[in-house]
Design an enzyme around this catalytic site. Structure first.
Site, PDB file in Angstrom:
ATOM      1  N   ALA A  30     -27.693  -8.626 -23.366  1.00  0.00           N
ATOM      2  CA  ALA A  30     -29.001  -8.311 -24.419  1.00  0.00           C
ATOM      3  C   ALA A  30     -28.477  -7.538 -25.451  1.00  0.00           C
ATOM      4  CB  ALA A  30     -30.130  -7.644 -23.669  1.00  0.00           C
ATOM      5  N   VAL A  31     -27.613  -6.450 -25.433  1.00  0.00           N
ATOM      6  CA  VAL A  31     -27.046  -5.734 -26.397  1.00  0.00           C
ATOM      7  C   VAL A  31     -26.245  -6.639 -27.267  1.00  0.00           C
ATOM      8  CG1 VAL A  31     -25.486  -3.789 -26.905  1.00  0.00           C
ATOM      9  CG2 VAL A  31     -26.977  -3.446 -25.294  1.00  0.00           C
ATOM     10  N   ASP A  66     -21.077  -4.203 -30.776  1.00  0.00           N
ATOM     11  CA  ASP A  66     -20.084  -4.781 -30.115  1.00  0.00           C
ATOM     12  C   ASP A  66     -19.094  -3.567 -29.293  1.00  0.00           C
ATOM     13  OD1 ASP A  66     -18.224  -6.629 -29.777  1.00  0.00           O
ATOM     14  OD2 ASP A  66     -17.143  -6.502 -31.536  1.00  0.00           O
ATOM     15  N   GLY A  70     -19.596  -3.754 -24.111  1.00  0.00           N
ATOM     16  CA  GLY A  70     -18.435  -3.840 -23.521  1.00  0.00           C
ATOM     17  C   GLY A  70     -18.380  -2.450 -22.559  1.00  0.00           C
ATOM     18  N   ARG A  74     -18.523  -2.171 -18.586  1.00  0.00           N
ATOM     19  CA  ARG A  74     -17.292  -1.328 -17.992  1.00  0.00           C
ATOM     20  C   ARG A  74     -17.923  -0.282 -16.968  1.00  0.00           C
ATOM     21  NH1 ARG A  74     -14.489  -2.923 -22.365  1.00  0.00           N
ATOM     22  NH2 ARG A  74     -15.153  -1.178 -23.816  1.00  0.00           N
ATOM     23  N   SER A  80     -17.256  -9.304 -17.189  1.00  0.00           N
ATOM     24  CA  SER A  80     -17.223 -10.693 -16.640  1.00  0.00           C
ATOM     25  C   SER A  80     -16.426 -11.615 -17.585  1.00  0.00           C
ATOM     26  CB  SER A  80     -18.567 -10.983 -16.259  1.00  0.00           C
ATOM     27  OG  SER A  80     -19.152 -11.369 -17.474  1.00  0.00           O
ATOM     28  N   ASP A  87     -19.055 -12.186 -26.027  1.00  0.00           N
ATOM     29  CA  ASP A  87     -18.746 -11.329 -27.152  1.00  0.00           C
ATOM     30  C   ASP A  87     -17.820 -11.851 -28.064  1.00  0.00           C
ATOM     31  OD1 ASP A  87     -17.038  -9.200 -28.160  1.00  0.00           O
ATOM     32  OD2 ASP A  87     -18.013  -7.737 -26.706  1.00  0.00           O
ATOM     33  N   ASP A  91     -18.873 -12.728 -31.940  1.00  0.00           N
ATOM     34  CA  ASP A  91     -18.118 -11.756 -32.980  1.00  0.00           C
ATOM     35  C   ASP A  91     -17.943 -12.721 -34.346  1.00  0.00           C
ATOM     36  OD1 ASP A  91     -17.918  -9.685 -31.544  1.00  0.00           O
ATOM     37  OD2 ASP A  91     -15.747  -9.741 -31.083  1.00  0.00           O
TER      38      ASP A  91
HETATM   39  C1  LIG Z   1     -23.119   6.172 -49.437  1.00  0.00           C
HETATM   40  C2  LIG Z   1     -22.596   4.961 -48.937  1.00  0.00           C
HETATM   41  C3  LIG Z   1     -23.485   4.311 -47.900  1.00  0.00           C
HETATM   42  C4  LIG Z   1     -22.605   3.305 -47.315  1.00  0.00           C
HETATM   43  C5  LIG Z   1     -23.368   2.713 -46.017  1.00  0.00           C
HETATM   44  C6  LIG Z   1     -22.936   2.500 -44.756  1.00  0.00           C
HETATM   45  C7  LIG Z   1     -21.381   2.449 -44.945  1.00  0.00           C
HETATM   46  C8  LIG Z   1     -20.847   1.950 -43.503  1.00  0.00           C
HETATM   47  C9  LIG Z   1     -19.595   1.261 -43.730  1.00  0.00           C
HETATM   48  C10 LIG Z   1     -18.792   1.009 -42.441  1.00  0.00           C
HETATM   49  C11 LIG Z   1     -19.212   0.777 -41.066  1.00  0.00           C
HETATM   50  C12 LIG Z   1     -18.054  -0.069 -40.706  1.00  0.00           C
HETATM   51  C13 LIG Z   1     -18.280  -0.023 -39.384  1.00  0.00           C
HETATM   52  C14 LIG Z   1     -17.428  -1.226 -38.717  1.00  0.00           C
HETATM   53  C15 LIG Z   1     -17.502  -1.041 -37.200  1.00  0.00           C
HETATM   54  C16 LIG Z   1     -16.809  -2.042 -36.560  1.00  0.00           C
HETATM   55  C17 LIG Z   1     -16.968  -1.970 -35.015  1.00  0.00           C
HETATM   56  C18 LIG Z   1     -16.507  -3.279 -34.272  1.00  0.00           C
HETATM   57  O1  LIG Z   1     -17.272  -4.080 -34.136  1.00  0.00           O
HETATM   58  O2  LIG Z   1     -15.184  -3.477 -34.175  1.00  0.00           O
HETATM   59  C19 LIG Z   1     -15.115  -4.555 -33.238  1.00  0.00           C
HETATM   60  C20 LIG Z   1     -13.549  -4.234 -32.796  1.00  0.00           C
HETATM   61  C21 LIG Z   1     -13.202  -5.485 -32.113  1.00  0.00           C
HETATM   62  O3  LIG Z   1     -13.701  -5.520 -30.774  1.00  0.00           O
HETATM   63  P1  LIG Z   1     -13.655  -6.634 -29.896  1.00  0.00           P
HETATM   64  O4  LIG Z   1     -12.555  -6.399 -29.030  1.00  0.00           O
HETATM   65  O5  LIG Z   1     -15.022  -7.065 -28.997  1.00  0.00           O
HETATM   66  O6  LIG Z   1     -13.210  -8.180 -30.429  1.00  0.00           O
HETATM   67  C22 LIG Z   1     -12.093  -9.012 -30.637  1.00  0.00           C
HETATM   68  C23 LIG Z   1     -11.671  -9.115 -31.834  1.00  0.00           C
HETATM   69  O7  LIG Z   1     -12.805  -9.563 -32.420  1.00  0.00           O
HETATM   70  C24 LIG Z   1     -10.669 -10.201 -31.720  1.00  0.00           C
HETATM   71  O8  LIG Z   1     -10.295 -10.524 -33.215  1.00  0.00           O
HETATM   72  P2  LIG Z   1      -9.138 -10.602 -34.147  1.00  0.00           P
HETATM   73  O9  LIG Z   1      -8.812  -9.146 -34.286  1.00  0.00           O
HETATM   74  O10 LIG Z   1      -8.125 -11.209 -33.172  1.00  0.00           O
HETATM   75  O11 LIG Z   1      -9.273 -11.141 -35.248  1.00  0.00           O
HETATM   76  C25 LIG Z   1     -10.776 -11.522 -31.066  1.00  0.00           C
HETATM   77  O12 LIG Z   1      -9.618 -12.028 -30.973  1.00  0.00           O
HETATM   78  C26 LIG Z   1     -11.329 -11.210 -29.714  1.00  0.00           C
HETATM   79  O13 LIG Z   1     -11.953 -12.416 -29.432  1.00  0.00           O
HETATM   80  C27 LIG Z   1     -12.516 -10.261 -29.710  1.00  0.00           C
HETATM   81  O14 LIG Z   1     -13.175 -10.009 -28.370  1.00  0.00           O
HETATM   82  O15 LIG Z   1     -13.559  -3.111 -32.147  1.00  0.00           O
HETATM   83  C28 LIG Z   1     -12.460  -2.426 -32.442  1.00  0.00           C
HETATM   84  O16 LIG Z   1     -11.676  -2.671 -33.144  1.00  0.00           O
HETATM   85  C29 LIG Z   1     -12.761  -0.971 -31.908  1.00  0.00           C
HETATM   86  C30 LIG Z   1     -12.501   0.014 -33.134  1.00  0.00           C
HETATM   87  C31 LIG Z   1     -13.573   0.198 -34.220  1.00  0.00           C
HETATM   88  C32 LIG Z   1     -13.361   1.147 -35.134  1.00  0.00           C
HETATM   89  C33 LIG Z   1     -14.514   1.222 -36.155  1.00  0.00           C
HETATM   90  C34 LIG Z   1     -14.318   2.321 -37.089  1.00  0.00           C
HETATM   91  C35 LIG Z   1     -15.246   2.640 -37.960  1.00  0.00           C
HETATM   92  C36 LIG Z   1     -14.673   3.576 -38.971  1.00  0.00           C
HETATM   93  C37 LIG Z   1     -15.226   4.093 -40.034  1.00  0.00           C
HETATM   94  C38 LIG Z   1     -16.462   3.684 -40.365  1.00  0.00           C
HETATM   95  C39 LIG Z   1     -16.816   5.153 -41.277  1.00  0.00           C
HETATM   96  C40 LIG Z   1     -17.746   4.437 -42.258  1.00  0.00           C
HETATM   97  C41 LIG Z   1     -17.766   5.463 -43.298  1.00  0.00           C
HETATM   98  C42 LIG Z   1     -18.428   4.845 -44.309  1.00  0.00           C
HETATM   99  C43 LIG Z   1     -18.171   5.891 -45.703  1.00  0.00           C
HETATM  100  C44 LIG Z   1     -18.938   5.131 -46.816  1.00  0.00           C
HETATM  101  C45 LIG Z   1     -19.503   5.879 -47.812  1.00  0.00           C
HETATM  102  N1  LIG Z   2     -22.021  -8.800 -22.827  1.00  0.00           N
HETATM  103  C1  LIG Z   2     -20.843  -8.328 -22.399  1.00  0.00           C
HETATM  104  C2  LIG Z   2     -20.101  -7.936 -23.348  1.00  0.00           C
HETATM  105  C3  LIG Z   2     -18.729  -7.615 -22.902  1.00  0.00           C
HETATM  106  N2  LIG Z   2     -18.286  -7.699 -21.685  1.00  0.00           N
HETATM  107  C4  LIG Z   2     -16.833  -7.227 -21.440  1.00  0.00           C
HETATM  108  O1  LIG Z   2     -16.368  -6.212 -22.405  1.00  0.00           O
HETATM  109  C5  LIG Z   2     -15.223  -6.748 -22.826  1.00  0.00           C
HETATM  110  C6  LIG Z   2     -15.194  -6.306 -24.556  1.00  0.00           C
HETATM  111  O2  LIG Z   2     -15.148  -5.085 -24.631  1.00  0.00           O
HETATM  112  P1  LIG Z   2     -15.749  -4.459 -26.006  1.00  0.00           P
HETATM  113  O3  LIG Z   2     -15.647  -3.215 -25.814  1.00  0.00           O
HETATM  114  O4  LIG Z   2     -14.738  -5.103 -27.180  1.00  0.00           O
HETATM  115  O5  LIG Z   2     -17.086  -4.834 -26.124  1.00  0.00           O
HETATM  116  C7  LIG Z   2     -15.247  -8.235 -22.692  1.00  0.00           C
HETATM  117  O6  LIG Z   2     -14.016  -8.773 -22.581  1.00  0.00           O
HETATM  118  C8  LIG Z   2     -15.950  -8.300 -21.259  1.00  0.00           C
HETATM  119  O7  LIG Z   2     -14.813  -7.922 -20.327  1.00  0.00           O
HETATM  120  C9  LIG Z   2     -19.156  -8.135 -20.773  1.00  0.00           C
HETATM  121  O8  LIG Z   2     -18.761  -8.281 -19.510  1.00  0.00           O
HETATM  122  N3  LIG Z   2     -20.291  -8.356 -21.195  1.00  0.00           N
HETATM  123 MG   LIG Z   3     -18.216  -6.130 -27.418  1.00  0.00          MG
HETATM  124 MG   LIG Z   4     -16.695  -8.121 -29.774  1.00  0.00          MG
END
Ligand SMILES: CCCCCCCC/C=C\CCCCCCCC(=O)OC[C@H](COP(=O)(O)O[C@@H]1[C@H](O)[C@H](OP(=O)(O)O)[C@@H](O)[C@H](O)[C@H]1O)OC(=O)CCCCCCC/C=C\CCCCCCCC
Ligand SMILES: Nc1ccn([C@@H]2O[C@H](COP(=O)(O)O)[C@@H](O)[C@H]2O)c(=O)n1
Ligand SMILES: [Mg+2]
Ligand SMILES: [Mg+2]
Length: 218
Positions: A30-31, A66, A70, A74, A80, A87, A91
């Site tokens: 759902a999330v 996102d 996960g 966990r 799963s 997920d 994305d």
């Molecule tokens: C006054 C100004 C106001 C501004 C308004 C707000 C600004 C806010 C700005 C930014 C916020 C950004 C937030 C972004 C958060 C992203 C989080 C996220 O979802 O990360 C997803 C990532 C990957 O997750 P998965 O493992 O689920 O996904 C895999 C991935 O997609 C693979 O793709 P590939 O890399 O291969 O292309 C796929 O292969 C795979 O299938 C898929 O499963 O999760 C992460 O990486 C975890 C780390 C997240 C780190 C987030 C850091 C946020 C940092 C800072 C935000 C700070 C904002 C401050 C802004 C200030 C501006 C003034």
């Molecule tokens: N609805 C979901 C979403 C994710 N998962 C599990 O979490 C892994 C991804 O982890 P993130 O921290 O990147 O969200 C994914 O590979 C699944 O194993 C799930 O079970 N159900």
């Molecule tokens: Mg996720």
């Molecule tokens: Mg994801």
């Protein structure tokens, strides 16, 4: 890089919220679904109108789902294959909406064919970067590379630039230049990342084929 270094921090911060959602009976799926819906709505309603600040606020509220889904799976011990598929697939939907929304803005009132093309390039190259990993893993390779610009970098660079560019509407002069700069950074970075992943898959597949042929001739 962010995936490696920022994930642990966000896991610590978001774990109590994930636990609360579990306690009130919300499921990880759902999330995943609601989070993606929120990102898609924020991107496709606000960005084509040039409302970059409010669009980014809405997207940021939902994009962290996102990391929560996960985390919940966990905590429940219910990670799963279906969850991993859902997920990753959603994305791709969320990313398409973000860069698609920007392309629609530049194709309309944003009035820049070049930046419209750049947003489409960011959309396409980001999807192909993710596909290289999915396809490489599907053919049994480790794809042991993340590369320069993963999804987290694509999102952070783009959303920070969008949010700040949106401050132009509140009277901050010149700040809207950040969005074109971010699109160039994400586009070029994604192309480099694609190259890094293709080279890795080519090396890994050559090594795997050599091992398989060695096994066959023995
Ligand atoms: C006054 C100004 C106001 C501004 C308004 C707000 C600004 C806010 C700005 C930014 C916020 C950004 C937030 C972004 C958060 C992203 C989080 C996220 O979802 O990360 C997803 C990532 C990957 O997750 P998965 O493992 O689920 O996904 C895999 C991935 O997609 C693979 O793709 P590939 O890399 O291969 O292309 C796929 O292969 C795979 O299938 C898929 O499963 O999760 C992460 O990486 C975890 C780390 C997240 C780190 C987030 C850091 C946020 C940092 C800072 C935000 C700070 C904002 C401050 C802004 C200030 C501006 C003034
Ligand atoms: N609805 C979901 C979403 C994710 N998962 C599990 O979490 C892994 C991804 O982890 P993130 O921290 O990147 O969200 C994914 O590979 C699944 O194993 C799930 O079970 N159900
Ligand atoms: Mg996720
Ligand atoms: Mg994801």
């Amino acid at each position: 890089m962010l995936n490696k270094y920022a994930r642990a921090f966000f896991t610590r911060v978001l774990t109590p919220f994930a636990a609360l959602l579990i306690r009130i009976g919300v499921s990880p799926d759902a999330v995943t679904l609601v989070g993606t819906g929120g990102v898609v709505a924020g991107a496709l309603i606000f960005y084509p109108l040039g409302e970059f600040f409010w669009g980014t606020v809405v997207i940021t509220l939902f994009v962290f789902s996102d990391l929560v889904d996960g985390n919940m799976a966990r905590q429940l011990g219910r990670s799963s294959r279906w969850g991993a598929f859902l997920d990753s697939t959603l994305d791709r939907v969320a990313d398409s909406a973000i860069f698609g929304g920007l392309a629609l803005w530049y194709a309309g009132r944003g009035d820049s064919l070049m930046l419209c093309g750049m947003a489409i390039f960011c959309l396409a190259s980001g999807q192909v970067v993710s596909y290289t990993k999915a396809r490489g893993e599907a053919i049994g390779l480790p794809v042991d590379v993340n590369g320069l610009v993963e999804r987290a970098e694509r999102l952070v660079v783009t959303l920070v630039a969008c949010g700040l560019s949106g401050l132009h509407a509140f009277g901050v002069p010149g700040i809207e230049i950040l969005l074109p700069i971010a699109l160039w950074i994400v586009g070029i970075g994604s192309a480099v990342t694609l190259g890094q992943r293709v080279v890795t898959v080519r090396r890994e597949s050559a090594e795997a084929d050599a091992i398989a042929q060695g096994g066959n001739s023995a």
